[in-house]
Design an enzyme around this catalytic site. Structure first.
Site: not given
Ligand SMILES: [Zn+2]
Length: 305
Positions: A62, A64, A66, A271
């Site tokens: 995705h 984002h 990071d 994560h």
């Molecule tokens: Zn995320």
């Protein structure tokens, strides 16, 4: 060929001195795949001594930061290193606009072809296939559109049992291919030789599922069922379940429930929120539900299967 997974980074959000955001290097059937590309990924690839010039396919879960802010720098380095081979990027719709905008404004000339595979489907789809393996999306439930990825070797050929085969001079070398595919052999007198007499079971095909940022989601179970290794995010412990739901993440306990229900071989968590300093609390919680749970070991190539 063996399958090796090198976890390059596994923390969430902010890179620190000792940890990097999400990125993984997967070598399967002599192919090299990069999965997610957080900031600093190319440095991590170097530290891991990964042969990253072999990467021809990059899978981004995705958009984002990071999980993808390392991508423009990596692509720019490929160019500086003289890359000419096309590079495939599988990522949510928007990746092309994001990268091409950066390249235009920074006047980065790529020098090789970037082939974008922009994803929008909310169903699992096959996005890569060759003669040895295939890759499927695992639609997830995060704050923005997000996919995990399933990497699966195709069924392998059966092994020839030469001791048995040598008893039948009628079987020639040109028949071996059909035997490896599982076909029976009919002798000239009409006698049927069953394939299982002439061959033995093939080497087991290996599978790996990468489940990036997501809320607890049971719809992924049929997709990841029986995989050898599951990487699943576990940003929080279960005492922060409300926070996990609110931010679109999973708890260690929930990741373990997914692993148990999907009957996977091994679970690797990742994560982790920066609020936790001793990461053993994650495995302590998860192992109550799924014993074969591990913390990732950064930069270490781990054999799968
Ligand atoms: Zn995320």
């Amino acid at each position: 060929m063996s399958t090796f997974l090198t976890i390059l980074g596994f923390n969430s959000a902010i890179p620190t001195v000792n940890s990097s955001p999400t990125a993984q290097f997967l070598e399967m059937e002599e192919r090299a795949f990069l999965i997610d590309c957080g900031e600093g990924t190319q440095v991590q690839l170097r530290k891991a001594k990964a042969r990253f010039s072999k990467i021809n396919h990059i899978f981004i879960s995705h958009l984002h930061g990071d999980h993808c802010f390392g991508l423009p720098g990596l692509i720019a380095s490929f160019r500086l290193l003289g890359r000419e081979t096309p590079l495939h990027i599988y990522a949510p719709k928007g990746i092309k606009e994001m990268l091409e905008t950066i390249f235009r404004i920074t006047e980065t000339h790529k020098g090789f072809e970037l082939i974008y595979h922009e994803l929008e489907s909310k169903k699992s789809v096959k996005i890569f296939e060759d003669n040895r393996l295939e890759v499927f999306t695992i639609p997830l439930n995060h704050r923005i559109y997000c996919n995990g990825y399933l990497f699966r070797e195709k069924p392998k050929e059966r092994h020839l049992n030469m001791q048995e085969i040598s008893k039948y001079p009628e079987i020639e070398t040109c028949d071996y291919h059909n035997l490896k595919l599982g076909k029976d052999f009919v002798l000239s007198d009409g006698y049927l030789l069953k394939n299982e007499v002439l061959t033995t079971e093939p080497t087991k095909s290996v599978s790996y599922a990468f489940c990036s940022d997501t809320r607890y989601l049971e719809t992924i179970l049929p997709i990841i069922e029986n995989v050898d290794v599951l990487y699943h995010e576990a940003t929080f412990l279960h005492e922060l379940k409300e926070m996990a739901d609110y931010t679109g993440h999973t708890t260690a306990l929930e990741a373990a429930r997914i692993a148990r229900k999907a009957n996977v071989g091994k679970l690797i968590l990742g994560h982790f929120s920066n609020r936790y300093h001793d990461l053993n609390v994650f495995t302590d919680e998860a192992r109550e539900v799924f014993a074969n749970t591990f913390l990732p070991k950064a930069l270490e190539a781990v054999k799968i299967g």
